[in-house]
Structure formats: C-alpha cells, structure tokens
Design a protein around this motif. Structure first.
Motif, PDB file in Angstrom:
ATOM      1  N   LEU A   1      93.791 -35.150 -23.383  1.00  0.00           N
ATOM      2  CA  LEU A   1      92.678 -35.291 -22.450  1.00  0.00           C
ATOM      3  C   LEU A   1      91.804 -36.483 -22.837  1.00  0.00           C
ATOM      4  CD1 LEU A   1      91.074 -34.145 -20.048  1.00  0.00           C
ATOM      5  CD2 LEU A   1      89.807 -32.769 -21.700  1.00  0.00           C
ATOM      6  N   ARG A   2      91.510 -36.613 -24.116  1.00  0.00           N
ATOM      7  CA  ARG A   2      90.694 -37.739 -24.584  1.00  0.00           C
ATOM      8  C   ARG A   2      91.392 -39.071 -24.343  1.00  0.00           C
ATOM      9  NH1 ARG A   2      88.550 -35.332 -30.321  1.00  0.00           N
ATOM     10  NH2 ARG A   2      87.294 -33.662 -29.417  1.00  0.00           N
TER      11      ARG A   2
ATOM     12  N   ILE B   1      91.201 -39.858 -20.641  1.00  0.00           N
ATOM     13  CA  ILE B   1      89.869 -40.332 -20.264  1.00  0.00           C
ATOM     14  C   ILE B   1      89.676 -41.773 -20.722  1.00  0.00           C
ATOM     15  CG2 ILE B   1      87.403 -40.035 -20.721  1.00  0.00           C
ATOM     16  CD1 ILE B   1      87.941 -37.000 -20.777  1.00  0.00           C
TER      17      ILE B   1
ATOM     18  N   VAL C   1      91.594 -44.106 -18.397  1.00  0.00           N
ATOM     19  CA  VAL C   1      90.912 -44.230 -17.106  1.00  0.00           C
ATOM     20  C   VAL C   1      89.678 -45.123 -17.228  1.00  0.00           C
ATOM     21  CG1 VAL C   1      89.589 -42.929 -15.377  1.00  0.00           C
ATOM     22  CG2 VAL C   1      91.792 -42.075 -16.153  1.00  0.00           C
ATOM     23  N   LEU C   2      88.895 -44.957 -18.285  1.00  0.00           N
ATOM     24  CA  LEU C   2      87.708 -45.786 -18.481  1.00  0.00           C
ATOM     25  C   LEU C   2      88.070 -47.255 -18.691  1.00  0.00           C
ATOM     26  CD1 LEU C   2      85.471 -43.504 -20.706  1.00  0.00           C
ATOM     27  CD2 LEU C   2      85.111 -44.117 -18.315  1.00  0.00           C
TER      28      LEU C   2
END
Length: 115
Positions: A8-9, A12, A15-16
């Motif tokens: 998940l990290r 993220i 995506v960032l």
C-alpha cells in the motif's frame, strides 16, 4: 513475505510520484509576482517548508539524527530541482547524506573499522 502495508505504501508513493511528474510536465514553470520559477523547485521549497515542523519536533525531542536526516532532505530536494549544475550536485549530495544518516551508514563504517 511482505505485508499489505508495504504494498500500500509503495502504491501510494508511485501514485504521488506519477502525479508530480504529470504536474511538472504539464506546467514546467510557475509565475509568482512577476517572477517565473520552475515548478519542481517551487514544489521542493513547499515540501521542505512543510517538513520544517517535523524537523523542529524531532530536534526538541532529542532525536538529532532524525532531525538531521529530514533537514538534509528538506534542503536537498529544492536544490536538486534547480537548473544550476553546482546547486544540483549539492542537493544530490544532501539527499544522499540524508539516506546515509537514515540508514546509519556512519555507525556501520565506524563499527567495521574499529573491529
């Protein structure tokens, strides 16, 4: 086996980074008060500014290594996003220094030399 939190990290983070690339590529410069500055540099300065409370908090709690790590990172990111070759290299060295402090490389080297 890696946990779901790790994936998940990483998701993220991807995506960032992708969002940042899209913003910088679509608007390479920003006009502020009649001055034109690169979008990446502006984002780096804002990111460093937002890291300032965490840096001060770590320092006040006696966590000098974490404060130094994030301070080097906050300084290195905007410098590495400039168009000046010398500042770019100084920023890159600050980021690498930040990684070295975070990974405690200096303590590992000192431990191997002393044994």
């Amino acid at each position: 086996m890696p946990s779901r939190d790790l994936f998940l990290r990483l998701g993220i983070l991807v995506v960032l980074i992708g969002g940042g690339v899209l913003v910088i590529s679509s608007a390479p410069t920003v006009s502020i008060g009649g001055y034109t500055v690169p979008t990446g540099f502006t984002a780096g300065v804002l990111g460093g500014f937002f890291l300032l409370p965490a840096i001060v908090s770590h320092y006040r709690e006696g966590e000098q290594r974490e404060s130094l790590q994030w301070g080097l990172f906050a300084i290195g990111i905007p410098l590495s996003l400039t168009d000046q070759a010398v500042l770019l290299w100084i920023g890159l060295l600050a980021i690498l220094g930040s990684l070295g402090v975070g990974w405690k490389i200096d303590r590992r080297i000192r431990g191997r030399i002393s044994t």
